[in-house]
Scaffold this active site. Structure first.
Site, PDB file in Angstrom:
ATOM      1  N   HIS A 175     -27.064  84.282   2.158  1.00 22.29           N
ATOM      2  CA  HIS A 175     -25.917  84.092   3.052  1.00 22.29           C
ATOM      3  C   HIS A 175     -24.622  83.899   2.258  1.00 22.29           C
ATOM      4  CE1 HIS A 175     -23.448  82.979   6.343  1.00 22.29           C
ATOM      5  NE2 HIS A 175     -23.789  81.725   6.498  1.00 22.29           N
ATOM      6  N   CYS A 224     -32.959  76.158   5.723  1.00 24.63           N
ATOM      7  CA  CYS A 224     -31.543  76.386   5.417  1.00 24.63           C
ATOM      8  C   CYS A 224     -31.348  77.669   4.639  1.00 24.63           C
ATOM      9  CB  CYS A 224     -30.994  75.238   4.571  1.00 24.63           C
ATOM     10  SG  CYS A 224     -31.183  73.619   5.326  1.00 24.63           S
ATOM     11  N   SER A 225     -30.316  78.415   4.986  1.00 25.56           N
ATOM     12  CA  SER A 225     -29.957  79.574   4.179  1.00 25.56           C
ATOM     13  C   SER A 225     -29.456  79.075   2.830  1.00 25.56           C
ATOM     14  CB  SER A 225     -28.889  80.404   4.887  1.00 25.56           C
ATOM     15  OG  SER A 225     -27.786  79.604   5.235  1.00 25.56           O
ATOM     16  N   CYS A 235     -18.120  81.479   8.726  1.00 25.56           N
ATOM     17  CA  CYS A 235     -19.304  82.301   8.467  1.00 25.56           C
ATOM     18  C   CYS A 235     -19.298  83.572   9.305  1.00 25.56           C
ATOM     19  CB  CYS A 235     -20.560  81.502   8.739  1.00 25.56           C
ATOM     20  SG  CYS A 235     -20.369  79.759   8.370  1.00 25.56           S
ATOM     21  N   LYS A 249     -31.594  83.452   6.009  1.00 27.15           N
ATOM     22  CA  LYS A 249     -32.529  82.562   5.311  1.00 27.15           C
ATOM     23  C   LYS A 249     -33.104  83.202   4.055  1.00 27.15           C
ATOM     24  CE  LYS A 249     -35.231  79.398   4.060  1.00 27.15           C
ATOM     25  NZ  LYS A 249     -34.955  79.931   2.708  1.00 27.15           N
ATOM     26  N   ILE A 282     -27.466  79.212  -1.092  1.00 24.07           N
ATOM     27  CA  ILE A 282     -26.155  79.503  -1.698  1.00 24.07           C
ATOM     28  C   ILE A 282     -26.263  80.873  -2.353  1.00 24.07           C
ATOM     29  CG2 ILE A 282     -24.594  78.823  -3.567  1.00 24.07           C
ATOM     30  CD1 ILE A 282     -25.538  75.878  -2.965  1.00 24.07           C
TER      31      ILE A 282
END
Ligand SMILES: [Zn+2]
Ligand SMILES: [Zn+2]
Lengths: 420, 140, 420, 140
Positions: free
Chosen positions: A367, A242-243, A93, A363, A245
């Site tokens: 991402h 959570c970030s 990442c 977020k 997809i």
């Protein structure tokens, strides 16, 4: 050791990103063209792409996401840069931030004056469990993944250790998500240009339209506690921790500082850069500290000759809400165990004393793994030039930092930017 | 001792024999789990296998609801979550493992600091996708 | 434009590789440890690994071969380098050479003095058709792979165009494979430390032992024409025209030239470096020319201030036999259409006027994709120092070149090395 | 015209309608197959789709015996090889394609320079894994 200065100064003279979101039928190359064009349009005095001399591409795993390797020369061709050297840089990442750092070294080496740094990831073609599998390859697939760890799982484990140590709660984490959605709502390129309240209103309208039972959340916190609306991904992390997809790309143009005025009267100088590596999560003495972030930021501060308190604005790697809290401590913005209190108290909001992730962060902005580190520089480019629109931090800050983490912190790269 | 050993394959073979094995540097005494062939402290390449007690403490954990393909195939899913954690062995090293003996549906009852011990599949029980499992034996 | 010099001189002061071959049960990290240790032992005056400041890793696709991303910090940890920055560089089969080039830029930038460049690939865990799939991702998976092209297929197509144009035959290609096996037979770390004749003898002995019909090849050429012994992979390329599936790793230690004598009295200086990119194979005006190789070598020659005729020894990217012939023309060693004649006439043999691939090349030494570019530098390190054992080129050459190609030539990177 | 078009997905949709389509730059006239949204010659982003004749010439080819997974599933293997090639269209661009109308078992009879034309699956014939196929119509 004393950190060294770069052999040559480096400045950003153009920066742009594609829209972030999920775009069926659009491949990496299509996203990258969009980012490249946005970058090109941002160069105040114009850019002839033929003047670009080398291209670095941050990309995590086009191999697994799209079945495409050797992505760098392909992206270079699609934006017309062939035959310049084109190479992919991968550190999970942190690939985008690490590509940026290599672009800086390329200028400092004296071999190149004008460097394109791009980042791209096309994630949404795979089903969710295969995205989960792919993200997990950033951990140790022999010793960590067979324990059942997923990528959210790693950060969730950091969260349980942090909560146990300092008394933070799942609600502390929610404060981060709410704040980043507030910022993302003001970013037209974000995947979620919506506050949590906006999302609630959308869901209520949708239920009404479809004749379904209409939810009756009193406020954002009640929504975030609703197991249906905000299901647990990996306890204590829920969906809104959570970030997402994301498909997206970003690009920045680096030049030797002495050439910057040929491109713009408002270049952004990169005055600090640091990178460090670390072992697997289980192998670290304390799972509540990302040591690579401490070390990379220490290097960057020393190169820039500044202290954490000098930073006016930071884009940090909030792949998960707990990650932003840890980052705010690793970077020296808050004492150990104080990061969650700062988040709860709103100190990191856009108009607070220490704005973090004005872009909406990973977020809310989204991402696309390999693009995120480059997109952080894009946000800083806008903010330091006073061009961030509705989300512009007041007073036009002159010093900013970006913090990009790979995996669970086996990589961290930090940059410091200055408007002069 | 071949310098090419202390691989993951050998580690798994030990586990299949119900031995949790680490590698210890014969030069400086450092103990490694995961095992490794080269000492990162003194850079010697002179390791020996050493069996661990299998007793330790839970350092961090999570209850995984959105599960990877391998765990999906093993029967876990959003409604049947499992627990993964970091375990610090009494000999020092910390390792990632599947955690049993806890209530995955009530994560607030799971305690960092709990004592754990390694468990191996009984008889010809399928070890499943997670070769290393620790069971919580008492709360901290 | 005139090629520039590097801001600082760079030298190799250590180089080593693992054995190449197929090693069930050994992961990338195990291979990398072996290469690292070989490199370390090669440093005449000793190396404290703690002095290494950054690590570059060439790796094509640990993602697809081993399901492992974020490989660089993992390899760094396994050889004890944490917390130095560790990053993976990917340009398909040129990943190793491109990593080497980035290591050079890192020294030239002034930020680092002591740099580890590694390369690794663990290919043999997958079944052959999935290795075929994975290698094909170096092409354009949207427009090339659905046409049925495999990696051997691309080079086979270059071969049919070359044969049509210049009159070369499948036998011209076989000359390259025979020569590289002759060299590989003298390389104890090669996957095939065997001449073609040795392989024939082994097969005959095996047939006798198992009571099977004993083959009666008169000579190597008859063996190479035997469809059973040397089956067609992608016409006109047969098994012995193709580099094998290989596990392996390699490592070199780069330092600023002014520090080199602290490590050895016989450093190898890198005096030229070039890299270029190209479009997909179908998009090039002539499939018999790797333009990226022409351009990268032109850059390297100009930086080094030498001509092709000055090169005493070259390691070139013979992923397929045709690739070595094209390389010998792209690099300016022979005129267009003369490369195959040179191969047939033995000009590129170890004791010929223009030795190519004294290591055995990718064909006989093996081709662990991301390691190959680094392993080329390892061979040159040995040859220029007169330490290549039975395969040492006589007179101890003082100037050598390496040529590392990614994909079908979308990337090429060339380096020039000098013993002073 | 959306600047976000000229994707592979749109190209495939054209092929499914039996149209081999390229993108032409409206600024400088350059023609692109594969189609692309941005002109690499003049950097304009103003393309239009243009149908090609489908006639061309074989520039290079190979007979593939060791086949990838997708072709294995389609029934090809070592003993049932297929031909892939590079085709230069009469309008200029060159593209990768499956080649039919040749004898894969006698590669020496296949000629670089042969004339080819695009062929589409008839009726509801399965297009198979290769969406673009050219047939050799005469030898050079
Ligand atoms: Zn030791
Ligand atoms: Zn144009």
């Amino acid at each position: 050791m004393t950190e060294r200065k770069l052999g040559r100064g480096v400045a950003i003279v153009g920066a742009g990103m594609s829209r972030f979101g999920t775009f069926p039928g659009r491949a990496s190359r299509d996203l990258f063209v969009e980012a490249f064009q946005a970058m090109r349009e941002s160069v105040d005095k114009g850019l002839d792409p033929r003047d670009i001399q080398i291209m670095y591409l941050g990309n995590y795993s086009s191999d697994l996401f799209e079945g495409q390797g050797h992505t760098a020369p392909l992206m270079a061709d699609w934006v017309g840069l062939t035959p310049v050297p084109a190479l992919r840089v991968e550190d999970a990442c942190a690939s985008g931030g690490v590509a940026l750092r290599q672009g800086i070294l390329a200028v400092a080496s004296g071999l190149y004056d004008i460097v394109l740094v791009g980042g791209v990831e096309k994630m949404s073609d795979l089903p969710t469990e295969r995205v989960t599998d792919t993200l997990a390859t950033a951990g140790d697939v022999l010793y960590e993944i067979p324990a059942g760890f997923t990528f959210p799982g790693f950060y969730a484990a950091m969260a349980t250790a942090y909560m146990d140590r300092y008394g933070a709660t799942p609600e502390s984490l929610m404060a981060v998500g709410r704040k980043n959605h507030e910022n993302g709502a003001l970013n037209p390129k974000a995947q979620f240009s919506l506050t949590i309240a906006d999302i609630m209103a959308k869901k209520i309208a949708g239920a009404e339209k479809r004749g379904r039972p209409v939810p009756t959340w009193r406020d954002e916190m009640e929504f975030l506690h609703d197991h249906q609306a905000n299901p647990i991904i990996s306890w204590p992390l829920r969906l809104f921790d959570c970030s997402p997809i994301t498909d997206g790309a970003a690009a920045v143009l680096l030049v030797a500082a002495d050439l910057a005025r040929q491109f713009t009267d408002a270049p952004i100088h990169i005055i600090g850069s640091g990178q460090a590596s670390d072992v697997a999560l289980h192998d670290r003495p304390d799972p509540t500290v990302i040591r690579a972030a401490e070390r990379a930021s220490h290097q960057a501060y020393e190169m820039a000759g500044i202290k954490p308190t000098d930073v006016k604005l930071a884009e940090v790697h909030d792949c998960f809400t707990i990650a932003e809290i840890l980052a705010s401590e690793d970077l020296g913005f808050f004492e150990r165990g104080q990061g969650y209190i700062a988040a709860e108290e709103g100190l990191t909001r856009r108009n607070g004393p220490r704005p973090i992730n004005t872009s909406g962060g990973l977020k809310a902005k989204g991402h696309p793994v390999g693009a995120s580190g480059v997109a952080q520089a894009v946000e800083i480019w806008h903010q330091l030039r006073g061009e961030a629109g509705a989300r512009q931090v007041s007073g036009t800050p002159d010093l900013a930092l970006s913090h990009n983490v790979g995996g669970t912190g086996q990589t961290c790269v930090v940059h410091i930017y200055e408007r002069r | 001792m071949s310098p090419h050993s202390f691989t993951h394959a050998e580690y798994l073979a030990h586990l299949q024999n119900h031995v949790l094995a680490a590698s210890r540097c014969q030069n400086c005494g450092e103990l490694y789990l995961p095992p490794r062939p080269l000492c990162r402290r003194c850079f010697a390449q002179d390791m020996r296998w050493e069996e661990l007690s299998g007793r330790g403490e839970l350092v961090a954990f999570t209850v995984v609801h959105i599960v990877p393909s391998a765990m999906l195939e093993a029967g876990y899913d959003q409604d049947r979550p499992y627990v993964s954690g970091l375990v610090r062995l009494e000999e020092g090293p910390t390792i990632s493992a599947l955690i049993t003996g806890v209530d995955a549906h009530h994560p607030e009852t799971i305690r960092v600091g709990s004592q754990v011990r390694v468990v191996f599949p009984r008889g010809d029980q399928d070890p499943g996708p997670a070769p290393l499992v620790f069971e919580v034996v008492s709360e901290s």
